[in-house]
Design an enzyme around this catalytic site. Structure first.
Site, PDB file in Angstrom:
ATOM      1  N   SER A 141     -23.988  24.992  23.989  1.00 60.67           N
ATOM      2  CA  SER A 141     -24.792  25.667  22.351  1.00 60.67           C
ATOM      3  C   SER A 141     -23.996  26.834  22.540  1.00 60.67           C
ATOM      4  CB  SER A 141     -25.926  26.877  23.350  1.00 60.67           C
ATOM      5  OG  SER A 141     -27.620  25.932  23.447  1.00 60.67           O
ATOM      6  N   SER A 142     -23.841  26.545  21.085  1.00 65.31           N
ATOM      7  CA  SER A 142     -22.992  27.344  20.569  1.00 65.31           C
ATOM      8  C   SER A 142     -21.123  27.113  21.104  1.00 65.31           C
ATOM      9  CB  SER A 142     -22.932  28.757  20.871  1.00 65.31           C
ATOM     10  OG  SER A 142     -21.738  29.547  19.857  1.00 65.31           O
ATOM     11  N   SER A 143     -20.085  27.976  21.927  1.00 63.62           N
ATOM     12  CA  SER A 143     -18.756  27.635  22.762  1.00 63.62           C
ATOM     13  C   SER A 143     -19.521  26.380  23.513  1.00 63.62           C
ATOM     14  CB  SER A 143     -18.928  29.385  23.519  1.00 63.62           C
ATOM     15  OG  SER A 143     -17.434  29.064  23.863  1.00 63.62           O
ATOM     16  N   ALA A 145     -21.188  23.909  23.026  1.00 65.34           N
ATOM     17  CA  ALA A 145     -21.222  22.739  22.544  1.00 65.34           C
ATOM     18  C   ALA A 145     -20.201  22.828  21.946  1.00 65.34           C
ATOM     19  CB  ALA A 145     -22.154  22.877  21.403  1.00 65.34           C
ATOM     20  N   HIS A 289     -28.563  29.649  13.470  1.00 63.73           N
ATOM     21  CA  HIS A 289     -27.028  29.409  14.819  1.00 63.73           C
ATOM     22  C   HIS A 289     -27.829  28.647  16.208  1.00 63.73           C
ATOM     23  CE1 HIS A 289     -23.737  29.328  16.974  1.00 63.73           C
ATOM     24  NE2 HIS A 289     -23.345  29.698  17.846  1.00 63.73           N
TER      25      HIS A 289
END
Ligand SMILES: *[C@@H]1O[C@H](CO)[C@@H](O)[C@H](O)[C@H]1NC(C)=O
Ligand SMILES: *[C@@H]1O[C@H](CO)[C@@H](O)[C@H](O)[C@H]1NC(C)=O
Length: 295
Positions: A141-143, A145, A289
């Site tokens: 997820s996020s970083s 991802a 997000h």
């Protein structure tokens, strides 16, 4: 009377008073997994009921996250209990604990960056637990991802499939000065707009000369993401459809309200042998997000 009933019930469940229930598997740190150029931490979850040739999922945390936080905040450990696979939770070594997706080292196969350390965790776990080399997956997820995109680009030979929740394409968060673990606000704010051919070259340059198979790729992104802005959805889809040679403007299948109401799923590369396709883009209307993990 009550006690003998309890004894009988426990016996039915395969337990006895003498031997207490076996403790459920726990998140465990592994310190000796091999070469670890960036001192990335390795945590692993091996369920009590392990499959004979267990598949492996690498689950990568977001900025300010930890292995422990992603272990608790994602469904993979429970699913591992159910299906018998292994989960590796790498943990970033940097303050702020984002992943290095900006340096040349991490953006290169065997380049000595975070991607290299994570790849070595996979190799270690495959060998230690007799894992199924054809069923290794990466997600985050996020970083995490962003790192998922980078792992798919730098170690395509290791992974069968990848799922990125709210990331950016591999090679979007670069640092022009070669900084490790840099923030790239041009990319984050959605101002990088490139062609599929550009992204394809970016990916192929991360592992030059590689001609083997590449992981199927699934991109999730929310339409009101103000951390990594929504254009990163299209750029990521351009990247992976480009790598596989599909036209990103012409998905083969479009499913409205799938997998949830308000989500749109676009699929490329569907064949009878591969009904789920090779690239999936899942755009979540009015989601920010944090796109919920679809375990
Ligand atoms: C941010 O990334 C873009 C490519 O995605 C690159 O052109 C730009 O130079 C990077 N910014 C910095 C400050 O390094
Ligand atoms: C992605 O690209 C398509 C086709 O150009 C466009 O219709 C759509 O609005 C874009 N989506 C985002 C989130 O930028």
């Amino acid at each position: 009377m009550r006690s003998s009933f309890l004894t009988a019930a426990l016996a039915l469940l395969g337990c006895s008073k003498a031997a207490p229930l076996e403790k459920r598997a726990a998140l465990t740190q592994v310190t000796n997994f091999g070469s670890n150029p960036t001192n990335t931490l390795m945590y692993i979850y091996v369920p009590t009921k392990l499959a004979a040739n267990p598949p492996i999922i690498v689950a990568i945390h977001y900025c300010q996250g930890t292995a422990q936080a992603y272990y608790q905040g994602s469904p993979y450990a429970q699913l591992a209990d159910q299906y018998g696979f292994i989960v590796i939770y790498p943990q970033s070594p940097y303050s702020g604990t984002c992943w290095d997706v900006s340096s040349k080292a991490s953006l290169t196969h065997n380049g000595g960056g975070d991607s290299n350390s994570i790849a070595n965790m996979v190799t270690y776990a495959l060998s230690k637990h007799n894992g199924d080399t054809a069923k290794v997956f990466v997600t985050g997820s996020s970083s995490g991802a962003m790192m998922t995109n980078v792992m798919a680009a730098t170690y395509p030979e290791l992974f069968a499939a990848a799922t990125a929740y709210s990331g950016v394409p591999a090679g979007c968060f670069v640092s022009s000065s070669g900084q490790v673990d840099a923030w790239n606000s041009t990319c984050a704010s959605g101002k990088v707009n490139a062609t599929p051919q550009y992204w394809t070259n970016v990916v192929k340059n991360m592992y030059q000369g590689y001609t083997g198979s590449r992981p199927r790729f699934q991109v999730y992104h929310g339409s009101i993401d103000t951390t990594l802005y929504p254009p990163n959805y299209n750029e990521s889809v351009k990247e992976w459809t480009g790598v596989f040679g599909y036209n990103y403007l012409a998905p083969q299948t479009r499913k409205a309200n799938f997998p949830h109401s308000g989500y749109t799923t676009d699929i490329w590369g569907v064949t009878t042998a591969n009904p789920l396709g090779t690239v999936q883009g899942i755009y979540a209307l009015n989601v920010g997000h944090t796109v919920p993990i679809n375990g």
